[in-house]
Scaffold this motif. Structure first.
Motif, mmCIF file in Angstrom:
data_model
loop_
_atom_site.group_PDB
_atom_site.id
_atom_site.type_symbol
_atom_site.label_atom_id
_atom_site.label_comp_id
_atom_site.label_asym_id
_atom_site.label_seq_id
_atom_site.Cartn_x
_atom_site.Cartn_y
_atom_site.Cartn_z
ATOM 1 N N LEU A 200 0.833 -1.205 0.000
ATOM 2 C CA LEU A 200 0.000 0.000 0.000
ATOM 3 C C LEU A 200 0.866 1.253 0.000
ATOM 4 C CD1 LEU A 200 -2.927 1.116 0.203
ATOM 5 C CD2 LEU A 200 -2.629 1.115 2.687
ATOM 6 N N SER A 201 1.950 1.218 0.778
ATOM 7 C CA SER A 201 2.767 2.428 0.932
ATOM 8 C C SER A 201 3.405 2.851 -0.388
ATOM 9 C CB SER A 201 3.847 2.204 1.987
ATOM 10 O OG SER A 201 4.720 1.147 1.611
ATOM 11 N N ASN A 202 3.930 1.898 -1.161
ATOM 12 C CA ASN A 202 4.589 2.297 -2.409
ATOM 13 C C ASN A 202 3.594 2.828 -3.426
ATOM 14 O OD1 ASN A 202 4.975 -0.936 -2.063
ATOM 15 N ND2 ASN A 202 4.014 -0.509 -4.036
ATOM 16 N N GLU A 203 2.354 2.336 -3.385
ATOM 17 C CA GLU A 203 1.349 2.858 -4.308
ATOM 18 C C GLU A 203 0.905 4.256 -3.883
ATOM 19 O OE1 GLU A 203 -1.090 2.935 -7.676
ATOM 20 O OE2 GLU A 203 0.707 1.799 -7.142
ATOM 21 N N LEU A 204 0.865 4.500 -2.576
ATOM 22 C CA LEU A 204 0.552 5.848 -2.087
ATOM 23 C C LEU A 204 1.674 6.826 -2.427
ATOM 24 C CD1 LEU A 204 -0.962 4.903 1.377
ATOM 25 C CD2 LEU A 204 -2.209 5.873 -0.563
ATOM 26 N N GLU A 205 2.907 6.382 -2.267
ATOM 27 C CA GLU A 205 4.045 7.237 -2.613
ATOM 28 C C GLU A 205 4.070 7.527 -4.103
ATOM 29 O OE1 GLU A 205 7.140 4.890 -0.862
ATOM 30 O OE2 GLU A 205 7.179 6.096 0.987
ATOM 31 N N ARG A 206 3.656 6.570 -4.910
ATOM 32 C CA ARG A 206 3.595 6.801 -6.363
ATOM 33 C C ARG A 206 2.611 7.924 -6.682
ATOM 34 N NH1 ARG A 206 0.754 6.058 -10.565
ATOM 35 N NH2 ARG A 206 -0.968 5.143 -9.376
ATOM 36 N N GLN A 207 1.588 8.055 -5.853
ATOM 37 C CA GLN A 207 0.630 9.156 -6.020
ATOM 38 C C GLN A 207 1.183 10.491 -5.516
ATOM 39 O OE1 GLN A 207 -3.435 8.538 -4.649
ATOM 40 N NE2 GLN A 207 -3.121 6.333 -4.596
ATOM 41 N N GLY A 208 2.350 10.449 -4.865
ATOM 42 C CA GLY A 208 2.939 11.678 -4.348
ATOM 43 C C GLY A 208 2.708 11.915 -2.871
ATOM 44 N N CYS A 209 2.170 10.931 -2.161
ATOM 45 C CA CYS A 209 1.908 11.087 -0.725
ATOM 46 C C CYS A 209 3.213 10.990 0.069
ATOM 47 C CB CYS A 209 0.942 10.008 -0.237
ATOM 48 S SG CYS A 209 -0.667 10.043 -1.037
ATOM 49 N N GLU B 192 -7.264 10.304 7.644
ATOM 50 C CA GLU B 192 -7.973 11.566 7.808
ATOM 51 C C GLU B 192 -7.559 12.601 6.770
ATOM 52 O OE1 GLU B 192 -9.505 13.839 11.556
ATOM 53 O OE2 GLU B 192 -7.362 14.283 11.337
ATOM 54 N N SER B 193 -6.252 12.668 6.481
ATOM 55 C CA SER B 193 -5.780 13.776 5.648
ATOM 56 C C SER B 193 -5.997 13.561 4.147
ATOM 57 C CB SER B 193 -4.284 14.021 5.910
ATOM 58 O OG SER B 193 -3.506 12.912 5.489
ATOM 59 N N ASN B 194 -6.019 12.291 3.691
ATOM 60 C CA ASN B 194 -6.171 12.054 2.256
ATOM 61 C C ASN B 194 -6.791 10.677 2.006
ATOM 62 O OD1 ASN B 194 -6.020 12.082 -0.513
ATOM 63 N ND2 ASN B 194 -3.830 12.516 -0.625
ATOM 64 N N PRO B 195 -8.023 10.466 2.433
ATOM 65 C CA PRO B 195 -8.647 9.153 2.262
ATOM 66 C C PRO B 195 -8.807 8.732 0.806
ATOM 67 C CG PRO B 195 -10.253 10.788 2.997
ATOM 68 C CD PRO B 195 -8.906 11.413 3.140
ATOM 69 N N GLU B 196 -8.970 9.699 -0.090
ATOM 70 C CA GLU B 196 -9.133 9.355 -1.503
ATOM 71 C C GLU B 196 -7.897 8.647 -2.050
ATOM 72 O OE1 GLU B 196 -11.031 9.099 -5.249
ATOM 73 O OE2 GLU B 196 -11.787 9.457 -3.221
ATOM 74 N N ALA B 197 -6.718 9.024 -1.565
ATOM 75 C CA ALA B 197 -5.493 8.367 -2.021
ATOM 76 C C ALA B 197 -5.504 6.888 -1.644
ATOM 77 C CB ALA B 197 -4.267 9.057 -1.413
ATOM 78 N N ILE B 198 -6.008 6.568 -0.460
ATOM 79 C CA ILE B 198 -6.091 5.170 -0.027
ATOM 80 C C ILE B 198 -7.074 4.409 -0.909
ATOM 81 C CG2 ILE B 198 -6.772 3.645 1.864
ATOM 82 C CD1 ILE B 198 -5.740 5.776 3.809
ATOM 83 N N ILE B 199 -8.211 5.016 -1.201
ATOM 84 C CA ILE B 199 -9.199 4.377 -2.081
ATOM 85 C C ILE B 199 -8.572 4.083 -3.442
ATOM 86 C CG2 ILE B 199 -11.368 4.707 -3.320
ATOM 87 C CD1 ILE B 199 -12.286 6.459 -0.909
ATOM 88 N N LEU B 200 -7.878 5.054 -4.005
ATOM 89 C CA LEU B 200 -7.276 4.876 -5.330
ATOM 90 C C LEU B 200 -6.189 3.807 -5.320
ATOM 91 C CD1 LEU B 200 -7.079 8.589 -6.546
ATOM 92 C CD2 LEU B 200 -8.723 6.820 -7.229
ATOM 93 N N GLU C 270 -13.944 -0.726 1.433
ATOM 94 C CA GLU C 270 -15.270 -1.023 0.890
ATOM 95 C C GLU C 270 -15.643 -0.072 -0.247
ATOM 96 O OE1 GLU C 270 -17.604 -0.845 4.559
ATOM 97 O OE2 GLU C 270 -18.100 -2.951 4.224
ATOM 98 N N GLU C 271 -15.286 1.182 -0.105
ATOM 99 C CA GLU C 271 -15.565 2.151 -1.167
ATOM 100 C C GLU C 271 -14.799 1.783 -2.436
ATOM 101 O OE1 GLU C 271 -16.744 5.333 -3.524
ATOM 102 O OE2 GLU C 271 -17.657 4.466 -1.732
ATOM 103 N N ALA C 272 -13.535 1.372 -2.284
ATOM 104 C CA ALA C 272 -12.751 0.957 -3.444
ATOM 105 C C ALA C 272 -13.384 -0.267 -4.100
ATOM 106 C CB ALA C 272 -11.312 0.646 -3.014
#
Length: 301
Positions: A13-22, A35-43, A90-92
């Protein structure tokens, strides 16, 4: 809930989040984004579902009550954030199924990281934290109870570095209603991070009433085959779960390196692991959607 094998997990999960720039360079790691960027986790979850993962693991690995409360959240808010990790998965899944209406419904495994993940000092790869059974119980039980009452399909106790912690988790997991797996971080092809033989760990869980799978994660791929063989000798009828990090293996003959970032090697390794008895296969740190897709192409249809 019916599990179909082989089951393909997601990747890191972490490397995919970092790929998004997190930016994950803080104590709560990916849990900070709840809390700060839930959409990034969904994506990130969605990327793995689109790559073919049949099970995604929630962002609760480092989401703990003491971790959130140490930075100012009250207990109720901390609980809400832990449960939010399941809601985002669940949203994803919902978005994926709306785009792929004929796809099988993917599973959600609620991540339960070790005490060392809360410490954020690398001790989940050493297991050298010196605390009592009661302290480990008090740390793990509230989060496990919370996730056990969530809508997740499974519980994933992962990256467990020490036999001491594993035994405490075994007692807590006797009281859950969801099926669970326990996977260890390992330092070589025979031992978990604290030096305990993996065979001893497998034997301890072989007859556990709720643990349906035993295995290894966040471990170099070069150790996975012998670890599967060792687990198989003592695990009874339990399923075997493996999701290594990207690692790297040196080939003397060709003087080249390969690991799970190398797609042809990825497919070959997965076939070998299945032949040795692995039932649930995926990736951990450094393994992205491209590698998960390659793994899926190696699985029987």
């Amino acid at each position: 809930m019916t599990l179909t094998y082989p089951l393909l997990l997601d990747g890191g999960l972490s490397n995919e989040l970092e790929r998004q720039g997190c930016d994950l360079n803080q104590k709560l790691w990916s849990a900070k984004l709840l809390e700060s960027n839930p959409e990034a986790i969904i994506l990130a979850h969605l990327a793995y579902l689109e790559a073919g993962a049949g099970c995604i693991i929630t962002s609760s690995y480092q989401a703990t009550l003491p971790g959130f409360m140490a930075i100012g959240y009250d207990e109720d808010s901390a609980k809400e954030l832990i449960l939010k990790s399941v809601q985002l998965a669940e949203e994803a899944r919902s978005r994926f199924l709306s785009l792929n209406p004929h796809a099988s419904k993917p599973l959600i495994a609620a991540s339960i990281g070790p005490y060392g993940a809360y410490l954020a000092d690398g001790s989940e790869y050493r297991g050298d934290y010196l605390i009592s059974d009661q302290e480990l119980w008090d740390f793990h039980q509230p989060r496990i109870n919370l996730l056990n009452d969530s809508t997740a399909d499974l519980l994933a106790c992962e990256t467990i570095p020490g036999f001491h912690e594993a035994k405490v988790l075994a007692e807590i997991l006797k009281n859950v209603k969801k099926p669970a797996w326990v996977s260890f971080s390992c330092k070589d092809g025979q031992h978990i991070s604290d030096g305990t033989p993996i065979e001893q760990c497998a034997a301890y869980f072989a007859h556990h009433p709720t643990v349906f799978a035993i295995g290894v994660n966040c471990t170099s791929p070069e150790f996975i085959s012998p670890l599967i063989q060792s687990i198989k000798t003592k695990s009874g009828n339990k399923r075997i779960v493996v999701y290594p990090n990207s690692g790297a293996v040196y080939h003397v003959e060709s003087k080249t390196w390969s690991g799970l970032s190398d797609l042809p090697s990825c497919e070959l390794m997965v076939k070998e692991w299945m032949d040795l008895g692995a039932d649930i296969i995926g990736g951990c740190c450094g393994i992205g959607p491209e590698q998960i897709k390659a793994m899926g192409q190696s699985l029987p249809k």
